[in-house]
Design an enzyme around this catalytic site. Structure first.
Site, PDB file in Angstrom:
ATOM      1  N   GLY A 103     154.282 140.359  38.353  1.00  0.00           N
ATOM      2  CA  GLY A 103     155.394 139.952  38.870  1.00  0.00           C
ATOM      3  C   GLY A 103     156.132 140.213  39.079  1.00  0.00           C
ATOM      4  N   CYS A 104     157.645 139.190  38.253  1.00  0.00           N
ATOM      5  CA  CYS A 104     159.152 140.106  37.838  1.00  0.00           C
ATOM      6  C   CYS A 104     159.370 140.572  37.129  1.00  0.00           C
ATOM      7  CB  CYS A 104     159.362 138.312  38.817  1.00  0.00           C
ATOM      8  SG  CYS A 104     159.144 137.524  40.246  1.00  0.00           S
ATOM      9  N   GLY A 105     160.238 140.914  37.085  1.00  0.00           N
ATOM     10  CA  GLY A 105     161.241 141.813  35.844  1.00  0.00           C
ATOM     11  C   GLY A 105     161.364 143.027  36.511  1.00  0.00           C
ATOM     12  N   ARG A 205     157.994 138.269  48.856  1.00  0.00           N
ATOM     13  CA  ARG A 205     159.521 137.742  48.854  1.00  0.00           C
ATOM     14  C   ARG A 205     160.643 138.944  48.680  1.00  0.00           C
ATOM     15  NH1 ARG A 205     161.907 137.274  44.399  1.00  0.00           N
ATOM     16  NH2 ARG A 205     160.007 137.521  42.105  1.00  0.00           N
TER      17      ARG A 205
END
Length: 256
Positions: A103-105, A205
């Site tokens: 995921g994000c980070g 994205r």
């Protein structure tokens, strides 16, 4: 490809097996010192090691990575990188322990000061032919060989200025897919060759980390099928990277 990137799995009540994407812990060590543990699809892992090392600034060019040894363990896969003594010393000065996710980070940066210190070189966007972005995105699904079989994988592709796809890599994590692409490009480049003009198209994205990794690799244009984040836009503006998003359905929006 070493360990299988896809796995047969039969959902409860289903009449037949389905293929699902494999996601395993991948530990990266540099000259025997643990540096990162990422969750990734076990395909093109040598490309991943080289690309991750370049994108994270562990090395400045592929010649500083002397060797990569892959070992499959019960708990995951270890990629043992061997770098030059000069780069090993540089890593000791700014060693980071990374806890990777799909995921994000920011790959486990320990402080805001670490984040502020990330300074990729300024990049130069390429001159694109009319329709290049749409042409690249239209071709991207055909390059997603693993995703076509199971779904759930992202792709990053290197594209010529006219939108022709030259090279693609896949992973359950969009950041990993870009790392693999960066590594594959570096491995394929002739020594001392000039930078081939082009851009990166992605099935995801647009996040800050993708922008940062692209800039670290000297890539001047990133095109994504979905939305950008505010930090991705700000980072692209600061670095001079051209950022396009929502490249789909006969539209494309330039954000930086």
């Amino acid at each position: 490809m070493h360990a299988s990137a896809l796995l047969k799995f039969r959902p409860p009540g289903a009449p037949a097996d389905e293929e699902v994407a494999v996601e395993v812990p991948v530990a990266l060590t540099v000259n025997g010192v643990s540096q990162a543990v990422m969750l990734a699809t076990p395909a093109d892992l040598e490309d991943f090691a080289l690309g991750f090392a370049l994108a994270e600034g562990w090395i400045r060019h592929r010649g500083e990575l002397l060797d990569v040894e892959l070992t499959e363990r019960t708990e995951g896969i270890e990629l043992a990188l061997r770098v030059t003594a000069a780069r090993e010393q540089g890593l000791k000065l700014r060693r980071r322990q990374l806890a990777g996710r799909t995921g994000c980070g920011l790959c486990g940066l320990e402080s805001l000061a670490d984040f502020a210190s990330l300074q990729p070189p300024a990049v130069q966007p390429p001159e694109l032919a009319p329709g290049a972005l749409a042409r690249a995105m239209a071709a991207l699904p055909r390059a997603q060989v693993l995703n076509a079989r199971c779904g759930g994988l992202h792709a990053a592709a290197w594209c010529a200025p006219d939108g022709t796809l030259r090279l693609a890599r896949e992973d359950v994590g969009r950041h990993n897919a870009l790392d693999k692409l960066i590594g594959a490009r570096a491995a394929a480049a002739a020594p001392h060759a000039g930078e081939e003009p082009g851009f990166v198209a992605m099935s995801s994205r647009a996040s800050h980390e993708l922008v940062h990794k692209a800039a670290m690799a000297g890539i001047g244009l990133l095109a994504c099928v979905s939305a950008p984040s505010s930090l991705a836009i700000q980072t692209a503006e600061r670095l001079g990277l051209q950022l396009w998003a929502f490249v789909r359905e006969a539209r494309a929006t330039r954000y930086a």
